[in-house]
Design an enzyme around this catalytic site. Structure first.
Site, PDB file in Angstrom:
ATOM      1  N   GLY A   1     -29.089 -28.295  15.021  1.00 25.93           N
ATOM      2  CA  GLY A   1     -28.407 -27.012  15.228  1.00 25.93           C
ATOM      3  C   GLY A   1     -27.014 -26.972  14.650  1.00 25.93           C
ATOM      4  O   GLY A   1     -26.447 -25.894  14.448  1.00 25.93           O
TER       5      GLY A   1
ATOM      6  N   ARG B   1     -15.783 -32.487  20.462  1.00 27.90           N
ATOM      7  CA  ARG B   1     -14.667 -32.398  19.519  1.00 27.90           C
ATOM      8  C   ARG B   1     -14.332 -30.977  19.069  1.00 27.90           C
ATOM      9  O   ARG B   1     -13.334 -30.747  18.407  1.00 27.90           O
ATOM     10  CB  ARG B   1     -14.946 -33.297  18.295  1.00 27.90           C
ATOM     11  CG  ARG B   1     -14.672 -34.765  18.597  1.00 27.90           C
ATOM     12  CD  ARG B   1     -15.102 -35.651  17.457  1.00 27.90           C
ATOM     13  NE  ARG B   1     -16.555 -35.831  17.425  1.00 27.90           N
ATOM     14  CZ  ARG B   1     -17.216 -36.383  16.410  1.00 27.90           C
ATOM     15  NH1 ARG B   1     -16.566 -36.774  15.332  1.00 27.90           N
ATOM     16  NH2 ARG B   1     -18.531 -36.542  16.464  1.00 27.90           N
TER      17      ARG B   1
ATOM     18  N   ALA C   1     -30.145 -29.184  19.751  1.00 22.90           N
ATOM     19  CA  ALA C   1     -28.910 -28.445  20.050  1.00 22.90           C
ATOM     20  C   ALA C   1     -28.442 -28.689  21.481  1.00 22.90           C
ATOM     21  O   ALA C   1     -27.851 -27.822  22.115  1.00 22.90           O
ATOM     22  CB  ALA C   1     -29.132 -26.956  19.830  1.00 22.90           C
TER      23      ALA C   1
ATOM     24  N   ASN D   1     -11.831  21.685  -0.735  1.00 24.89           N
ATOM     25  CA  ASN D   1     -10.552  21.001  -0.579  1.00 24.89           C
ATOM     26  C   ASN D   1     -10.139  21.052   0.893  1.00 24.89           C
ATOM     27  O   ASN D   1     -10.033  22.123   1.483  1.00 24.89           O
ATOM     28  CB  ASN D   1      -9.482  21.672  -1.432  1.00 24.89           C
ATOM     29  CG  ASN D   1      -8.186  20.882  -1.380  1.00 24.89           C
ATOM     30  OD1 ASN D   1      -8.013  19.904  -2.098  1.00 24.89           O
ATOM     31  ND2 ASN D   1      -7.286  21.281  -0.490  1.00 24.89           N
TER      32      ASN D   1
END
Ligand code: UD1
Ligand code: CA
Length: 461
Positions: free
Chosen positions: A105, A15, A9, A379
């Site tokens: 990775g 890019r 990694a 309620n």
């Protein structure tokens, strides 16, 4: 025999055009490298050496923040001299017995079974190499085979002849070998190639020379060995992954309005006959029992939803236990610590947080219910607010079974309203209400005759 894993990694990921390290970009709600480490962990490796370079500290701290196994060894590769060089550096931190498995990775979806096959080849003294047939192999390394079909080498695209570039069998990059052999081969690597790099892939030809078998492990899908180099590939892989998750769920009995418009960023478990509408996002562990329907635009995070419950459009549910046959939304927000028993109704613009609503309790419109214990059949009228916060501390509101809370009630916590009590609309309550009492917490209405409304003065016209 022990397995040690090396995860590469250190590359720059140019890019991606990003300030974030490539391997930290997210796929299905988890970083690329997190996917790799999770799968690696299923092999129970002795050590996992992660080779970092570009934005290495960022990668290291992002992963250390997760629940990381103690076996991770960080290896810094200051200069990226190639995949072979990276593995060689990592190996200095690994014992020489056992086998070494090299992962990337940026190849996030490699599966446990493929890795196990690769590992097994190495345990038997061979080299395991994960390969795949790609319709468009682009610039990937090509697998060169002899007349008998045996692998003889990997040739990098930049070093390949026109003839070799026509080969569609590619190197995924994932390799396992007995560690001692791999060490010897890595020591012999040279960088006299098109990229002036130490190629890990060159060890294949060395293995063949030394009479060591190279066992191809064919990947089960293209997605499994797809590496990410840019955001277009990342988005494509994300969709492939989501499609695969949805297919599994459909085969398990769930329907999707459109499986290309749903995102599962975690683990979703479904019962039979669930229906999931468009643009729904699931995060973390979510469980839907049988016959649950999720309307369009909902976000369901780390929650369990009971059988037959309907979650209507644009409802957010997080960290909640929802019982069976409930009706949530549209536009409801169920926050962490909410527990809704069966038959509960939570309607539009109602927010609950650390609230337990008993069986069949209803809060149909425009309410905030926080730190509240609400009994069954209660309620809650529109606009009711539990004032749970005094600026410093949070306080509880407790409402007994069958109570009726009138519209626009302001319940100043700590407060208890016992069962069967009735609160008149527009009340502000600060004192306990006993069972079956009527509480009226508002100033009396006065109607005044002969009142003339204010007139606009000339100047302000
Ligand atoms: C590599 C393989 C190629 C394979 C392809 C699959 C080599 C020489 N080639 O090519 O056969 O088809 O992967 O995706 O191995 N890295 C380091 N340090 C380095 C160089 C690379 O850590 O010095 C890491 C990168 O961060 C990346 C991985 O290794 O995660 C692959 O490197 P990359 O340069 O992308 O190799 P490819 O040219 O794609
Ligand atoms: Ca690559």
């Amino acid at each position: 025999m022990h397995t040690d894993v090396v995860v590469l990694a250190a590359g720059k990921g140019t890019r991606m055009q990003s300030n974030t390290a490539k391997v930290l970009h997210q796929l299905a709600g988890k970083s690329l490298i997190h996917h790799v480490l999770e799968t690696a962990r299923t092999l129970k490796p002795r050590k996992v050496a992660v080779v970092i370079g570009h934005q290495g500290t960022e990668v290291q701290s992002a992963l250390s923040a997760l629940d990381q196994p103690a076996e991770i060894v960080w290896v810094e590769q200051a200069e990226q001299l190639g995949t072979g060089h990276a593995v060689k550096l990592a190996k200095e931190h690994l014992p020489d017995d056992g086998v070494t498995l090299v992962l990337y990775g940026d190849v996030p979806l490699i599966s446990q079974t493929t890795l196990e096959e690769c590992e097994q080849a190495a345990r038997l003294g061979s080299v395991g190499l994960v390969v795949a047939e790609f319709s468009d192999p682009a610039q990937l390394g090509r697998i060169v085979r002899d007349d008998q079909g045996g692998i003889t080498a990997i040739v990098e695209y930049k070093d390949a002849s026109d003839e070799q570039r026509k080969i569609q069998e590619i190197n995924s990059g994932i390799i396992a070998a007995p560690t001692e052999l791999m060490s010897q081969w890595l020591d012999r690597l040279q960088s006299n190639n098109a990229q002036q790099e130490y190629y890990l892939t060159d060890i294949i030809a060395m293995a063949v020379q030394d009479g060591v078998d190279v066992v191809p492990v064919v990947a089960t899908s293209e997605a499994e060995v797809t590496g990410i180099n840019d955001r277009v590939q990342l988005a494509e892989l994300e969709r492939m992954y989501q499609q695969a998750l949805c297919s599994d769920l459909m085969l398990a009995g769930a329907s999707f309005a459109d499986p290309s418009r749903v995102d599962i960023r975690g683990k979703l478990v479904v019962g039979r006959d669930c229906f999931i509408d468009a643009n729904v996002v699931f995060e973390g562990d979510v469980e839907l029992a049988d016959d649950v329907t999720i309307g369009p635009g909902c976000v369901i995070t780390r929650s369990r939803i009971g059988a037959g419950t309907k979650v209507l459009p644009n409802t957010i549910v997080e960290g909640a236990e929802v019982g069976s046959d409930c009706r949530l939304g549209p536009f409801a927000r169920i926050r962490p610590g909410s527990v809704l028993d069966s038959g509960v109704k939570v309607g539009n613009f109602v927010e609950t947080k650390k609230a337990h609503l008993g069986k069949n309790a209803k809060a149909s419109h425009l309410s905030y219910l926080g730190d509240a214990q609400i009994g069954s059949e209660v309620n809650i009228g529109a606009g009711t607010v539990t004032c749970n916060y005094d600026g410093v501390n949070k306080h509880p509101t407790v409402i007994g079974d069958d109570a009726f809370i009138g519209t626009n009630s302001t319940l100043v916590a700590p407060l208890e309203i016992e069962k069967g009590a009735f609160v008149a609309a527009g009340s502000t309550l600060t004192k306990k209400v006993d069972a079956n009492q009527l509480a009226v917490g508002r100033s009396r209405q006065r109607n005044i005759d002969g009142w003339s409304p204010p007139h606009k003065s000339r100047e302000s016209k």
